[in-house]
Design an enzyme around this catalytic site. Structure first.
Site, PDB file in Angstrom:
ATOM      1  N   GLU A 171       0.827  -1.211   0.000  1.00  0.00           N
ATOM      2  CA  GLU A 171       0.000   0.000   0.000  1.00  0.00           C
ATOM      3  C   GLU A 171       0.862   1.261   0.000  1.00  0.00           C
ATOM      4  O   GLU A 171       1.090   1.875   1.047  1.00  0.00           O
ATOM      5  CB  GLU A 171      -0.952   0.004   1.206  1.00  0.00           C
ATOM      6  CG  GLU A 171      -2.073  -1.022   1.093  1.00  0.00           C
ATOM      7  CD  GLU A 171      -3.104  -0.922   2.220  1.00  0.00           C
ATOM      8  OE1 GLU A 171      -2.863  -0.166   3.180  1.00  0.00           O
ATOM      9  OE2 GLU A 171      -4.136  -1.597   2.123  1.00  0.00           O
ATOM     10  N   GLU A 263      -6.696  -7.224  -1.261  1.00  0.00           N
ATOM     11  CA  GLU A 263      -7.069  -7.048   0.143  1.00  0.00           C
ATOM     12  C   GLU A 263      -8.406  -6.331   0.223  1.00  0.00           C
ATOM     13  O   GLU A 263      -8.606  -5.315  -0.450  1.00  0.00           O
ATOM     14  CB  GLU A 263      -5.993  -6.244   0.875  1.00  0.00           C
ATOM     15  CG  GLU A 263      -6.179  -6.148   2.375  1.00  0.00           C
ATOM     16  CD  GLU A 263      -5.035  -5.378   3.037  1.00  0.00           C
ATOM     17  OE1 GLU A 263      -3.865  -5.724   2.795  1.00  0.00           O
ATOM     18  OE2 GLU A 263      -5.328  -4.419   3.774  1.00  0.00           O
TER      19      GLU A 263
END
Length: 346
Positions: A171, A263
């Site tokens: 991320e 995710e």
């Protein structure tokens, strides 16, 4: 090993979004049934889709570990048997944090841990996503040298396997898309020197929101894609926090880019709070329609609502099968993973 006190472990790995409008048939558990890898072989990116060895688009569905520095007791032979044979999962995401007590503290230990989990997923016929879980700092270049070392070894050892995918930046945050692209274009050739064929998953801007959480969108990637082949771009969402703007971005992006949702959760961005199953189902319906593969966060017994197992399950080594050891979110996601795969017959 017991998990640390809850505050030591980040939840889903995503800070609060800034003030942007929130807008298997292949594995039935019988000995004779083909596993997902048996059914599909080595995957490749074809156009905007993930395709099997025959060039047919497929959708993988599975689970992500929590940080393996905190919850190794949740990924055991028994729990992975349940994931593969009771849940009928296609894919295991191996989430190895870099900071936060992870890889940088003991590269040898965590590399060996990832090797072992790849072998465990492979033995059960599941695909394995090797998740370089960089989180803080949000600039992936901070860990570029470490990533080159790690992925060189992983790719060299496992290049002959049919079930690997490499997620090279979990991320990214606080950096431009061009900065992330630069990182990918330096790291992907290092992987390709060892493994020419396995897909690479590239994290996107703003905690892998395709830029939405920092006021951008998918067009910056469409207009300036990574200069590499056989790659996909990742998107993460948490249904309670990430609403219409995120859902619409995913729908638009999937028409122009190969996207893999590595995710997601049914709760807020931290994997906490109430479950919004209705909004999560809207995402799942879209992903089924577009054949976007997905992985849910997370396969642990963390106290947060996003962890599928009830607290204490992992420390008592199960039981793992059925719904008894599961929280509400675990029951919901297991049911959706268990629905038959629509893998092409030929």
């Amino acid at each position: 090993m017991t998990a640390p006190a809850a505050p030591a472990a980040p939840a889903a790995g995503r800070p609060a979004a800034p003030a942007v409008p929130a807008g298997h048939a292949g594995n039935t558990g019988t000995a004779k049934a083909p596993t997902p890898v048996d059914a599909n072989g080595r995957l490749t990116v074809c156009g905007t889709r993930l395709c099997n060895q025959r060039g047919k688009p497929v959708q993988l569905r599975g689970m992500s570990t929590h940080g393996i520095q905190w919850y190794p007791q949740c990924v055991t032979g028994g729990s992975l048997d349940a994931l593969a044979r009771d849940w009928n999962a296609d894919v295991l995401r191996i989430s190895m944090y870099i900071q936060e007590g992870g890889y940088e503290t003991n590269p040898r230990k965590f590399t060996d841990q990832v090797h072992a989990l790849i072998e465990q997923a492979s033995a059960r016929g599941m695909y394995a996503i090797v998740d370089w879980h960089m989180l803080s700092p949000g600039d992936p270049h901070h860990n570029l040298a470490r990533a080159k070392t790690f992925f060189t070894e992983i790719a060299k050892r496992h290049a002959g396997k049919r079930n690997l995918l490499y997620e090279i930046a979990n991320e990214p945050s606080g950096v431009s898309w061009s900065r992330i692209k630069s990182y990918a274009e330096q790291l992907i050739p290092v992987i390709r020197a060892q493994d020419r064929n396995s897909p690479v998953l590239v994290g996107t801007r703003a905690w892998s929101s395709l830029g939405v959480s920092e006021g951008a969108g998918e067009t910056e990637i469409v207009n300036n894609p990574v200069n590499a082949s056989n790659i996909m771009y990742t998107f993460h969402f948490y249904a309670l926090s990430h609403r219409e703007e995120y859902l619409n971005t995913l729908a638009r992006a999937a028409a122009r880019l190969p996207v893999f949702v590595t995710e997601f959760g049914t709760q807020n961005y931290a994997g906490e709070g109430d479950n919004d199953f209705a909004m999560a189902q809207r995402y799942l319906d879209l992903m089924a329609e577009k054949k976007i593969s997905w992985v849910n966060w997370n396969f642990s017994d963390d106290h947060r609502t996003g962890a599928v197992f009830k607290e204490g399950t992992c420390n008592s080594n199960g039981p793992w099968t059925g719904t008894a050891p599961l929280k509400q979110a675990g029951v919901w996601i297991r049911d959706r993973i268990r629905t038959p795969d629509s893998f092409p017959a030929h």
